[in-house]
Scaffold this active site. Structure first.
Site, PDB file in Angstrom:
ATOM      1  N   TYR A  33      -1.323  11.466  -4.958  1.00 36.26           N
ATOM      2  CA  TYR A  33      -0.982  11.644  -6.370  1.00 36.26           C
ATOM      3  C   TYR A  33      -1.698  12.859  -6.974  1.00 36.26           C
ATOM      4  O   TYR A  33      -1.266  13.411  -7.979  1.00 36.26           O
ATOM      5  CB  TYR A  33      -1.329  10.391  -7.193  1.00 36.26           C
ATOM      6  CG  TYR A  33      -0.419   9.204  -6.948  1.00 36.26           C
ATOM      7  CD1 TYR A  33       0.651   9.278  -6.062  1.00 36.26           C
ATOM      8  CD2 TYR A  33      -0.625   8.010  -7.607  1.00 36.26           C
ATOM      9  CE1 TYR A  33       1.476   8.191  -5.834  1.00 36.26           C
ATOM     10  CE2 TYR A  33       0.201   6.909  -7.390  1.00 36.26           C
ATOM     11  CZ  TYR A  33       1.247   7.007  -6.498  1.00 36.26           C
ATOM     12  OH  TYR A  33       2.057   5.911  -6.288  1.00 36.26           O
ATOM     13  N   ASP A  41       0.792  -3.542  -7.733  1.00 37.46           N
ATOM     14  CA  ASP A  41       1.923  -3.931  -8.575  1.00 37.46           C
ATOM     15  C   ASP A  41       2.680  -5.092  -7.946  1.00 37.46           C
ATOM     16  O   ASP A  41       3.095  -6.021  -8.651  1.00 37.46           O
ATOM     17  CB  ASP A  41       2.841  -2.731  -8.823  1.00 37.46           C
ATOM     18  CG  ASP A  41       2.287  -1.823  -9.917  1.00 37.46           C
ATOM     19  OD1 ASP A  41       1.374  -2.260 -10.644  1.00 37.46           O
ATOM     20  OD2 ASP A  41       2.745  -0.679 -10.044  1.00 37.46           O
ATOM     21  N   ASP A  72      -1.375   1.466  -5.552  1.00 42.13           N
ATOM     22  CA  ASP A  72      -0.395   1.413  -6.633  1.00 42.13           C
ATOM     23  C   ASP A  72       0.701   0.417  -6.272  1.00 42.13           C
ATOM     24  O   ASP A  72       1.046  -0.492  -7.045  1.00 42.13           O
ATOM     25  CB  ASP A  72       0.189   2.813  -6.840  1.00 42.13           C
ATOM     26  CG  ASP A  72       1.109   2.902  -8.044  1.00 42.13           C
ATOM     27  OD1 ASP A  72       1.108   1.973  -8.869  1.00 42.13           O
ATOM     28  OD2 ASP A  72       1.838   3.910  -8.159  1.00 42.13           O
ATOM     29  N   ASP A  93       2.556  -1.643   5.471  1.00 41.79           N
ATOM     30  CA  ASP A  93       3.857  -2.310   5.516  1.00 41.79           C
ATOM     31  C   ASP A  93       3.681  -3.808   5.779  1.00 41.79           C
ATOM     32  O   ASP A  93       4.358  -4.637   5.172  1.00 41.79           O
ATOM     33  CB  ASP A  93       4.814  -1.651   6.525  1.00 41.79           C
ATOM     34  CG  ASP A  93       4.176  -1.379   7.871  1.00 41.79           C
ATOM     35  OD1 ASP A  93       2.947  -1.281   7.957  1.00 41.79           O
ATOM     36  OD2 ASP A  93       4.928  -1.266   8.867  1.00 41.79           O
ATOM     37  N   LYS A 124      -2.562   2.956   6.933  1.00 39.44           N
ATOM     38  CA  LYS A 124      -1.495   3.179   7.912  1.00 39.44           C
ATOM     39  C   LYS A 124      -2.103   4.032   9.029  1.00 39.44           C
ATOM     40  O   LYS A 124      -1.634   5.135   9.353  1.00 39.44           O
ATOM     41  CB  LYS A 124      -0.306   3.870   7.235  1.00 39.44           C
ATOM     42  CG  LYS A 124       0.947   3.940   8.079  1.00 39.44           C
ATOM     43  CD  LYS A 124       1.663   2.613   8.253  1.00 39.44           C
ATOM     44  CE  LYS A 124       2.837   2.754   9.218  1.00 39.44           C
ATOM     45  NZ  LYS A 124       3.568   1.491   9.444  1.00 39.44           N
TER      46      LYS A 124
HETATM   47 MG   LIG Z   1       6.992  -1.237   9.218  1.00 44.93          MG
HETATM   48 MG   LIG Z   2       1.991   1.277 -10.640  1.00 41.66          MG
END
Ligand SMILES: [Mg+2]
Ligand SMILES: [Mg+2]
Lengths: 354, 354
Positions: free
Chosen positions: A142, A249, A245, A221, A189
């Protein structure tokens, strides 16, 4: 204890709910003989309206002089619906986080027994869920270098992290785990990303100083799945900015009551506490907004200064109000209470339970 | 129609479930007078065991000569638990995707009426859910430039996209929406990322050729919430590689039956169809693995060649088997059927229903 608290009520329902949080803080001050000194400052749309700037220099000065910042909410439709608006209320919060160096975002998720029916998840999946997410807030993709090629056909964003950015939040997260269930899950990841592998190495190193905390790793994931399949497994989740983020959420909706969730954003010299809900302008001034997220953000403020009994007392009062259904219309349609009435009730519970 | 199908059963339960998919395809060939010619090839751990290579050149040759690839699953604990292993079974699939240029991953998510009780979501949230995710599979941050500074203290990953990478998958996704409910949701983070803004511009441009499809935008953090709060709103979701990884894995668990989910990975000259479940080595050879995901991947294969009635007939047979509880132990503990029995039953249904 004496605490200087900057109060930034902001827009929409921000002022109304923040007022209830202050009632709770005042009750705590009375009950425990603390001194909380409040100083108000402008932020968001109200700050633009008065000064043209969503984060005026006076507000920064107030925040810098304070021990903590109690924040309401920002955002106003008159800016949202104007694509030409040069300044936007939301910039006030982003600028504040940056100016004050608030690099750790903390988002607790708790399933309240009395609200299980409101969760999108079946009760057996959500019951007893109680975890907290530590999200890095000032680094990663970001804030990384952005590029758009001259012909406009190729665009890129860089996700970059340095060891010190990971270390400092990792210490916060491990300390939190020590006060909770002694488990920390790093979400990354690392099977694909170089930056994630750095996170793993640094966090593994930091973990050596917290031998009582179990460190686990989870790919992002898979984390997105586990948040639904088995959220009970989590205690403290630590992760980088963008994964945080998404995951926080996602986590915010599993309990079924987003109006109850508080958050903190902390740095080395400052700390800000706010409800995660928005400014909800439709409800502004109607005395119907749910003040609980704001009151729980005050509890996080107390905990930040090691006022643990005080924080717990606020939380108990909140839970009691939920059990007794002394709640705003979002939680209690048939027999609802106003924002101020809920705030008064919780403040009274604090004073009487002490 | 005559179709040459490369069959790559792979490891674990891969061969068993793939055999049931072939039964279904043979039933379709009989019923509709098609000719499907199968050619087997090695991939994954079995390929390493025999050739030292998880994707031997002969396998690539078989895939290149075929119209479609029917894939089982790969992965074997003897490689997972060996940190020194130089080659891993999973590399076989990654290399195959890359070699064959399979840039579009398709993951349908459907809530089966008879399995609603298995979902972690309450019935009112999951009932009637039926959407499909189009995930870009060969670009973005997973394949971008990685960097680790010489002192090992700073690491980075680059998320890069070019317009043609977005265009080609966007066309696939819009065409899918035209055959479904005419709605496409682009999931991105265009409020922050330059690459997401490119996605938005390119997809908005492509949308002009599909005026019957409604285009909506959703930030990825909000998408992670909406997947739980209101998954019914989705028809076709289009997104970049990493967001697709997270969102499609999240989507895979809301139905409560990951053993039923199929996927396709398509390129301009090749297409691969596989169950999303893994090789489940504990169940290997026991005739208990659920073959439905593999059978549904055969249905996706049929649809890819515009054999729509054929694909629907396979799906109807699958749904019928679920209704009648002719299912493997994962779905029907008390009175379960073997993998081969379920495969036979579905093939018979196809032949009798035609
Ligand atoms: Mg995956
Ligand atoms: Mg958010």
């Amino acid at each position: 204890m004496k605490l200087k608290i900057a109060v930034l009520p902001g827009d929409g329902i921000g002022p109304e709910v923040t007022n209830q949080a202050i009632k709770a803080l005042n009750a705590i001050a009375d009950a425990f003989d603390h001194e909380f000194i409040y100083k108000d400052a402008l932020v968001g749309a109200v700050a633009i309206d008065e000064t043209g700037n969503p984060l005026p220099p006076e507000t920064i000065a107030v925040c810098e002089a304070a021990d903590a910042i109690l924040f309401g909410s920002i955002g106003d439709p008159k800016y949202d619906n104007n694509p030409d608006a040069k300044v936007r209320p939301e910039q006030g919060l982003l600028a504040l986080r940056k100016t004050m160096g608030l690099y750790t975002n903390i988002r607790p998720v708790k399933a309240y027994e009395t609200l299980l029916e409101k969760s999108p998840l079946k009760t057996e999946f959500i019951k007893d869920v109680d975890f907290t997410i530590y999200r890095e807030l000032t680094g990663g993709i970001y804030f990384g270098k952005k590029n758009l090629s001259e012909d406009g056909k190729t665009a890129s964003d860089l996700c970059e992290y340095s060891d010190y950015e990971i270390e400092r939040i990792a210490h916060h997260a491990f300390k939190a785990a020590q006060k909770r269930k002694n488990k920390l899950t790093l979400v990354d990841k690392a099977n694909v990303l170089e930056s994630s592998r750095l996170w793993r190495r640094v966090v593994t190193e930091v973990a050596k100083s917290y031998s009582d905390v179990t460190l686990e790793f989870l790919f992002v994931d898979n984390a997105a799945m586990q948040m639904i399949l088995n959220p009970k497994q989590f205690d403290v989740i630590l992760t980088e900015n963008m994964f945080g983020d998404i995951i926080s959420d996602e986590g915010s909706v599993i309990g079924g009551s987003i109006g109850l969730l508080a958050s903190a954003s902390i740095g080395d010299n400052s700390a800000l506490f706010e409800p995660i809900h928005g400014s909800y302008p439709q409800a502004k001034g109607q005395n119907i907004a749910n003040p609980i997220a704001s009151i729980l953000s005050a509890a996080m403020l107390l905990e930040q200064f090691n006022l643990v009994d005080e924080a717990n007392l606020v939380r108990q009062a909140v839970e009691k109000s939920l059990e007794l259904k002394v709640s705003t219309p979002d939680l209690n349609k048939e027999n609802s209470f106003s924002t101020t009435r809920v705030g008064d009730f919780i403040a009274e519970l604090i004073l009487n339970n002490e």
